[in-house]
Design an enzyme around this catalytic site. Structure first.
Site, PDB file in Angstrom:
ATOM      1  N   SER A 176       0.807  -1.340  -0.089  1.00  0.00           N
ATOM      2  CA  SER A 176       0.176  -0.094  -0.030  1.00  0.00           C
ATOM      3  C   SER A 176       0.903   1.303  -0.154  1.00  0.00           C
ATOM      4  O   SER A 176       1.566   1.409  -0.837  1.00  0.00           O
ATOM      5  CB  SER A 176      -1.034   0.026   1.089  1.00  0.00           C
ATOM      6  N   ASP A 306      -9.561  -6.039  -4.353  1.00  0.00           N
ATOM      7  CA  ASP A 306      -8.824  -4.756  -3.944  1.00  0.00           C
ATOM      8  C   ASP A 306      -9.821  -3.493  -3.948  1.00  0.00           C
ATOM      9  O   ASP A 306      -9.959  -3.195  -5.171  1.00  0.00           O
ATOM     10  CB  ASP A 306      -7.620  -4.382  -4.346  1.00  0.00           C
ATOM     11  N   HIS A 334      -7.548  -5.878  -0.289  1.00  0.00           N
ATOM     12  CA  HIS A 334      -6.405  -5.031  -0.179  1.00  0.00           C
ATOM     13  C   HIS A 334      -5.319  -5.502   0.837  1.00  0.00           C
ATOM     14  O   HIS A 334      -4.003  -5.432   0.691  1.00  0.00           O
ATOM     15  CB  HIS A 334      -6.871  -3.624   0.345  1.00  0.00           C
TER      16      HIS A 334
END
Length: 367
Positions: A176, A306, A334
């Site tokens: 991320s 995601d 995610h």
């Protein structure tokens, strides 16, 4: 006859007295056994009651104990490194060896312990370092300049230098926000790395907008910075955030949700400051603007479902860097690290070994 009766009475007298003694001894023994069970029960009850009290009254403390326990169980030690007065907090296991060291960069509002589930499945003889990103966890908080992607890259470089991690090329992993930082780091300092893994990285221009990005656009119209989905303030908002980040739906007790919120709420102002930096004009597309400079062997891992940063970003990296390896995971969102830790660890190790083997083969051809 009288003599016999007297003798019988005497025998009876002693028999009754002995029986009474036995009864008293038996009663004493019974009491000892009862006392033993009471003591044992009390001993067991104390930690059980302490656990229940922690669970009901101080769930945040229980969560911290949980991380402490798993670090200890996995052989991870917490340490600190300093660079000109700036302090980094990190956990580590093992020492540099035949395999490259692995440095792991966590995502927004997380901390080094988010990697515990993956570390569990990594080889014990591999040197692993999980660092708290700038301002997160036990790492120093300074100013907004450190929280932009470029600022975080500079700080991570300082951490690498302060720990002598770049004495040998190492493998860098980021997820991320950490994936954005890892990708830009690879573009800036290619000599430090032997290989790179980006897990659902932020910082790209995605062909398809995720649910999270759509919600951000709505918030931009109202200029509401208090309702960012990744910065929960109540158990209900925490539950919504977990649904946003995960494909798998977990039924989490209210007390645990409260504990997760209690741990985060004191830092929410800081998280907002970081968030505004990483979605600002200078940082929002940092990885996209620098990906053409990545020369390090690259692996991309992404959850197909995601909702935070869309999986279409994988095709963007694959087109820009044709040699990269892309692994898309079914039934995964995610939070790849939390949802598929065993698979993530396996993919990372397989990639590292493949790159090492490829390097050895190239060396033999040259010789």
């Amino acid at each position: 006859m009288c003599t016999q009766n007297a003798t019988s009475r005497l025998i009876c007298k002693y028999t009754i007295e002995e029986y009474a003694i036995v009864l008293r001894r038996g009663t004493a023994m019974d009491l000892d056994v009862v006392n033993m069970f009471v003591i044992a029960g009390s001993t067991l009850a104390i930690p059980i009651l302490a656990f229940m009290a922690s669970f009901l009254l101080w769930p945040a403390a229980l969560i911290k104990v949980y991380y402490w326990y798993w670090r200890r169980a996995l052989g991870l030690q917490v340490a600190h490194a300093e660079y000109k007065g700036y302090q980094f907090c990190y956990s580590h296991r093992g020492k540099p060896g035949n395999r490259p060291s692995i440095l792991m960069l966590h995502g927004f509002s997380a901390h080094k312990d988010m990697w515990l589930s993956v570390v569990k499945f990594l080889q014990k003889n591999v040197h692993i370092i999980c660092v708290d990103m700038p301002g997160h966890g036990g790492t120093t908080r300074t100013s907004a300049v450190d929280y932009s992607i470029e600022g975080q890259v500079k700080r991570i470089r300082q951490f690498v230098e302060s720990t002598d991690l770049n004495k040998k090329p190492f493998h860098l992993v980021g997820t991320s926000m950490g994936g954005n930082v890892a990708g830009v780091y690879a573009a800036r300092f290619p000599a430090d790395l032997c290989s790179l893994t980006l897990i659902c990285p932020a910082g790209l221009k995605y062909p398809t907008e995720s649910n999270f990005v759509k919600r951000l656009r709505e918030l931009e119209k109202t200029q509401d910075t208090q309702s960012i989905p990744l910065i929960p303030s109540t158990p209900e908002e925490m539950e919504e955030m977990l649904k946003l980040c995960s494909f798998v739906r977990f039924k989490i007790p209210q007390q645990i949700l409260q504990g997760l919120v209690d741990v985060r709420v004191p830092h929410n102002d800081f998280y907002r400051e970081v968030f505004m930096e990483i979605v600002g004009e200078e940082s929002r597309h940092s990885l996209h603007e620098n990906m053409h400079l990545i020369s390090t062997p690259l692996q991309v891992i992404w959850g197909k479902h995601d909702q935070v940063v869309d999986v279409s970003g994988a095709s963007v990296l694959a087109e820009a860097l044709p040699g990269c390896q892309v692994d898309l995971l079914d039934k995964c969102g995610h939070s790849v690290v939390m949802e598929r830790p065993r698979k993530t660890a396996q993919l990372i190790m397989d990639f590292i070994i493949a790159q090492q083997n490829a390097g050895c083969a190239s060396s033999k051809k040259l010789s």
